[in-house]
Write an enzyme that holds these catalytic residues in place. Structure first.
Site, PDB file in Angstrom:
ATOM      1  N   SER A 100      37.311  29.033  41.371  1.00 50.95           N
ATOM      2  CA  SER A 100      36.855  29.899  42.437  1.00 50.95           C
ATOM      3  C   SER A 100      37.972  30.737  43.044  1.00 50.95           C
ATOM      4  O   SER A 100      37.719  31.698  43.779  1.00 50.95           O
ATOM      5  CB  SER A 100      36.188  29.050  43.534  1.00 50.95           C
ATOM      6  OG  SER A 100      37.109  28.128  44.088  1.00 50.95           O
ATOM      7  N   LYS A 125      43.919  32.128  49.650  1.00 51.81           N
ATOM      8  CA  LYS A 125      42.483  32.138  49.380  1.00 51.81           C
ATOM      9  C   LYS A 125      41.733  32.116  50.707  1.00 51.81           C
ATOM     10  O   LYS A 125      42.136  31.410  51.649  1.00 51.81           O
ATOM     11  CB  LYS A 125      42.137  30.909  48.534  1.00 51.81           C
ATOM     12  CG  LYS A 125      40.701  30.808  48.047  1.00 51.81           C
ATOM     13  CD  LYS A 125      40.585  29.574  47.133  1.00 51.81           C
ATOM     14  CE  LYS A 125      39.185  29.389  46.579  1.00 51.81           C
ATOM     15  NZ  LYS A 125      39.118  28.221  45.661  1.00 51.81           N
ATOM     16  N   SER A 170      39.599  24.967  40.106  1.00 50.36           N
ATOM     17  CA  SER A 170      39.736  26.323  40.636  1.00 50.36           C
ATOM     18  C   SER A 170      41.175  26.799  40.746  1.00 50.36           C
ATOM     19  O   SER A 170      41.411  27.996  40.889  1.00 50.36           O
ATOM     20  CB  SER A 170      39.076  26.401  42.022  1.00 50.36           C
ATOM     21  OG  SER A 170      37.692  26.140  41.927  1.00 50.36           O
TER      22      SER A 170
END
Length: 615
Positions: A154, A80, A178
């Site tokens: 996210s 990420k 997330s």
């Protein structure tokens, strides 16, 4: 598409054992990836791959050239884009914030030390603020099954690239869910560790006191292996924690050692009108009832109130603390929804913060009391699956709904594992999450394997069949195995000394054929003595196999157990029929004076039954 599509870590390992090279496989993989794919923010270019391969070669040389010493040798993964990876820009999905890190985040460094190769950085809800995957200037990441539906956030890009089989695992972050919501919406395993189990050094903070690096994988096996590599105390991270040697025995069940048998489920789940999700949950629950677990419906009100504190209370100020300097000068460069959420920090005073902290502690106490007799929670990972258009029309409300069963977990210091649980009637995947106390991570993995072996789903959004799940990690809490032969057997008078220490019966078996059993005189309750004999060394009778039970207890309880054992008995080493040596009951030599040889009964239970019949 690359030939490695849908490969698990085991598939990559097998390919290298058969002679494939990282240069060939990773080169093919990168050639087959699309840099315009919205799930990626950046990918290694030719020079980047060459540098990564050179670094891998150095790692192999440091391991003495032994590829087997590197459990992730040549295995690609994605990170990420709020996690630093040297050679790749960190943007947190905000181009104006971007910087080039000089070193890897601790988690990335540990994966590289195990031989893994980071091939790219993935899209996310900006500054990891959101559960929808739409709050990024790089574009909204679509669901890997239905592109008009959200991917979840996210960590949207990290979930997408694993679900489509591009890489076998990826790193996300998880503050409010997330690392779980995208797993549930994309048919993945999402491992949200105990806070502090993985270092967060080198991660752009969301809420530093709650942040976790998370893992997306196609299988529990792969998630567990990656977790083992990344676990470890980091003195450079103020929020890193050392795992306890043993869990306490006097807390609620989900914070005590032992396997997971009783699961709390919401007695009135919230679906926000999503009948497809409700039907999928009901189907999953009916299947869970067929496993060796008990489901206990409970009122989840304290958990839901705690969840609401995360975004409706002053914890939003912690998000502001993470980007305060940037926001002061670049607010116009931020996603308007993200900016609006973080701007709410100004509504709360220091007094509000302390009041919210007090309420958090009160709710945690209520939750511990509520869950005193259950080992874990079983919840829907996401109670609904909105479309991207619906989220764009109402970004805050629908985002909040997605966090219903995730937002409270880090506030309550719990571990969680999101796993596939079948499909809805509209073809979208449905997931559930197992939640337990801190440091119960591997217990969750063991139960998840049991579930997925009984009810397998395809791997992500690929057509690959799920292999058998066999967790490699041992149960988190150190344990001791003890062979009992007499009054501690199941149903016998002293068995409670085992069960009150949360011991678990592993098996009934026998000793090797080198023992004799004696009923000791003047013992209350009646107790036997186990004597190891050696034919030809002064023994007039040969040994036999004696029935024993092997129990497993927390190591922290072993001392208090031994302290209860009266002379002439004690704990020593006992040989089992299969050649194993375990802790077990033995007897000092003087204890056999006047004892009755009861070996011919084969075990203490048969002797006691016969004696009861005589009387």
């Amino acid at each position: 598409m690359p030939s490695t599509l849908g490969w698990t870590i085991k598939d990559w390992q097998s390919a290298y054992r058969e002679g494939a090279t990282p240069a060939a496989l990773l080169g093919e993989l990168l050639t087959g990836l699309d840099s315009k794919d919205v799930a990626w923010i950046s990918l290694l270019d030719g020079d980047g791959l060459a540098n990564a391969l050179a670094e891998l070669e150095q790692t192999l040389e440091a391991a003495g050239g032994d590829k087997a010493a590197l459990p992730l040798y040549g295995v690609p993964f994605a990170a990420k884009d709020n996690i630093d990876a040297k050679g790749l820009e960190t943007t947190a999905a905000c181009p104006a914030f971007a910087y080039t890190p000089e070193e890897d985040a601790t988690t990335i460094a540990r994966l590289k030390a195990a031989g893994a190769v980071v091939i790219g950085k993935t899209n996310l809800d900006q500054f990891a603020t959101g559960l929808v995957g739409t709050r990024s200037p790089y574009g909204a990441v679509p669901n890997s099954f239905k592109p008009d539906v959200v991917s979840g956030g996210s960590s949207s890009g990290s979930a997408s690239v694993v679900a489509r089989g591009l890489v076998p695992f990826s790193l996300g972050t998880d503050t409010a869910g997330s690392g779980r919501v995208p797993a549930g919406l994309n048919n993945l395993v999402g491992l949200k560790p105990t806070k502090g189990q993985f270092s967060i050094r080198g991660v752009v903070p969301a809420c530093r006191s709650l942040d976790c690096v998370s893992i997306f994988a196609l299988t529990v096996n792969d998630a567990g292996l990656v977790s083992e590599v990344m676990t470890g105390f980091d003195p450079g991270d103020a929020f890193s924690r050392k795992a306890p040697y043993a869990l306490p025995l006097n807390g609620p069940a989900l914070r005590r050692p032992g396997p997971i048998r009783r699961l709390a489920i919401p007695e009135r789940p919230q679906w926000f009108g999503d009948q497809q999700a409700e039907a999928a949950w009901n189907t999953a629950i009916s299947l869970w009832r067929g496993l060796d677990v008990e489901l206990v419906p409970m009122d989840f009100s304290p958990m839901l109130e705690l969840a609401a504190l995360l975004y409706e209370g002053p914890w939003v100020a912690e998000r502001h603390a993470a980007v305060e300097a940037f926001m002061a000068s670049h607010a116009d460069a931020m996603n308007p929804v993200v900016k609006g959420i973080i701007s709410n920090a100004g509504k709360f005073s220091a007094t509000d913060t302390f009041k919210a902290q007090y309420r958090k502690e009160e709710l945690e106490r209520q939750i511990d009391e509520l869950l005193a007799d259950v080992d874990a929670l079983l919840v829907p990972t996401a109670p609904t699956a909105p479309t991207i258009a619906a989220v764009n029309a109402d970004p805050v409300t629908l985002n909040s709904q997605l966090g219903t069963y995730t937002n409270f977990v880090n506030l309550a210091d719990m571990s969680a594992l999101a796993i596939p649980a079948g499909f809805r009637d509209d073809g979208l995947p449905f997931g559930v999450t197992l939640i337990s106390g801190a440091w119960k991570d591997t217990e969750l993995q063991h139960l998840a394997c049991q579930w997925l072996n009984a009810h397998p789903t395809p791997l992500g959004a690929t057509d690959k069949d799920r292999p058998e799940e066999t967790p490699g990690a041992a149960i988190s809490t150190p344990t001791v195995q003890v062979a009992v032969v007499g009054a501690h057997l199941s149903g016998m008078p002293l068995n409670s000394q085992l069960t009150e220490r949360f011991s678990v019966l592993l098996e009934q078996t026998t000793t090797s054929a080198n023992y004799r059993l004696y009923a000791l005189p003047n013992t209350t309750p009646p107790k036997p003595g186990l004597k190891r004999v050696a034919a030809g060394q002064g023994e007039d009778k040969k040994g036999e196999q004696i029935i024993v039970e092997v129990w497993e207890m927390p190591a922290s309880a072993f001392g208090s157990f031994v302290d209860l054992i009266p002379a002439p008995l004690g704990i020593g080493n006992v040989e089992l029929a299969d050649g194993r040596w375990v802790n077990g009951f033995i007897c000092e030599g003087y204890g056999f004076d006047g004892a009755r040889d009861v070996t011919d009964f084969g075990g203490w239970r048969a002797f006691i039954t016969a004696e009861s019949g005589v009387r």
